[in-house]
Design a protein around this motif. Structure first.
Motif, PDB file in Angstrom:
ATOM      1  N   ASN A 130     -54.338 -36.372  32.325  1.00  0.00           N
ATOM      2  CA  ASN A 130     -53.810 -35.379  31.378  1.00  0.00           C
ATOM      3  C   ASN A 130     -52.287 -35.239  31.499  1.00  0.00           C
ATOM      4  O   ASN A 130     -51.590 -35.046  30.521  1.00  0.00           O
ATOM      5  CB  ASN A 130     -54.483 -34.031  31.554  1.00  0.00           C
ATOM      6  N   GLU A 131     -51.782 -35.309  32.725  1.00  0.00           N
ATOM      7  CA  GLU A 131     -50.332 -35.185  32.960  1.00  0.00           C
ATOM      8  C   GLU A 131     -49.590 -36.398  32.410  1.00  0.00           C
ATOM      9  O   GLU A 131     -48.440 -36.288  31.975  1.00  0.00           O
ATOM     10  CB  GLU A 131     -50.048 -35.028  34.447  1.00  0.00           C
ATOM     11  N   MET A 132     -50.227 -37.549  32.412  1.00  0.00           N
ATOM     12  CA  MET A 132     -49.593 -38.773  31.912  1.00  0.00           C
ATOM     13  C   MET A 132     -49.529 -38.777  30.385  1.00  0.00           C
ATOM     14  O   MET A 132     -48.681 -39.435  29.804  1.00  0.00           O
ATOM     15  CB  MET A 132     -50.339 -40.008  32.398  1.00  0.00           C
ATOM     16  N   ASN A 133     -50.449 -38.076  29.763  1.00  0.00           N
ATOM     17  CA  ASN A 133     -50.487 -38.060  28.301  1.00  0.00           C
ATOM     18  C   ASN A 133     -49.656 -36.964  27.791  1.00  0.00           C
ATOM     19  O   ASN A 133     -48.935 -36.432  27.384  1.00  0.00           O
ATOM     20  CB  ASN A 133     -51.915 -37.908  27.774  1.00  0.00           C
TER      21      ASN A 133
END
Length: 133
Positions: A130-133
């Motif tokens: 989620n943090e990468m997106n």
């Protein structure tokens, strides 16, 4: 001349089958649960008596006996039936059921802890995704 040997075999009753069901719910294998319950009802028993009393087949009993022997829950001794032929191997519980319950309780705790670790790993992966997106 044929000599018939007369002996009694304990057959598991309804209460025993409830006990087996409870053990199964704890994760005990069916053949182990049936054999354990049978041996709690008798002082000692041959493999053939266990087979008759539990309706298990010989290979299932052998697997249960092997499992219980590895955990040192049963002992066996050789019993001379008559002067000729092979002695009969008879089995009996060598530990109180409380020790067997403790084994499964420890296993359940260990399984629970492993599940929690896996769930937390999944949460971390999702969070990183989620943090990468």
């Amino acid at each position: 001349m044929v000599i018939l040997i007369d002996f009694e075999v304990k057959i598991l009753d309804e209460n025993d089958l409830i006990f087996v069901s409870d053990l199964r719910n704890l994760g005990v294998q069916r053949n182990v649960a049936l054999t354990l319950v049978y041996l709690t009802n008798v002082k000692e028993a041959s493999s053939r008596e266990i087979e008759i009393g539990t309706s298990l087949r010989q290979p299932e009993i052998s697997l249960a006996i092997t499992f219980m022997s590895e955990h040192e829950w049963i002992e066996n001794k050789m019993l001379k039936v008559n002067k000729k032929g092979r002695p009969l191997k008879v089995y009996s519980l060598s530990v109180p059921m409380e020790k067997i319950y403790a084994f499964y309780e420890t296993k359940a705790h260990r399984d629970y802890e492993e599940s929690i670790v896996k769930i937390n790993q999944l949460k971390e992966l999702v969070q990183k995704e989620n943090e990468m997106n």
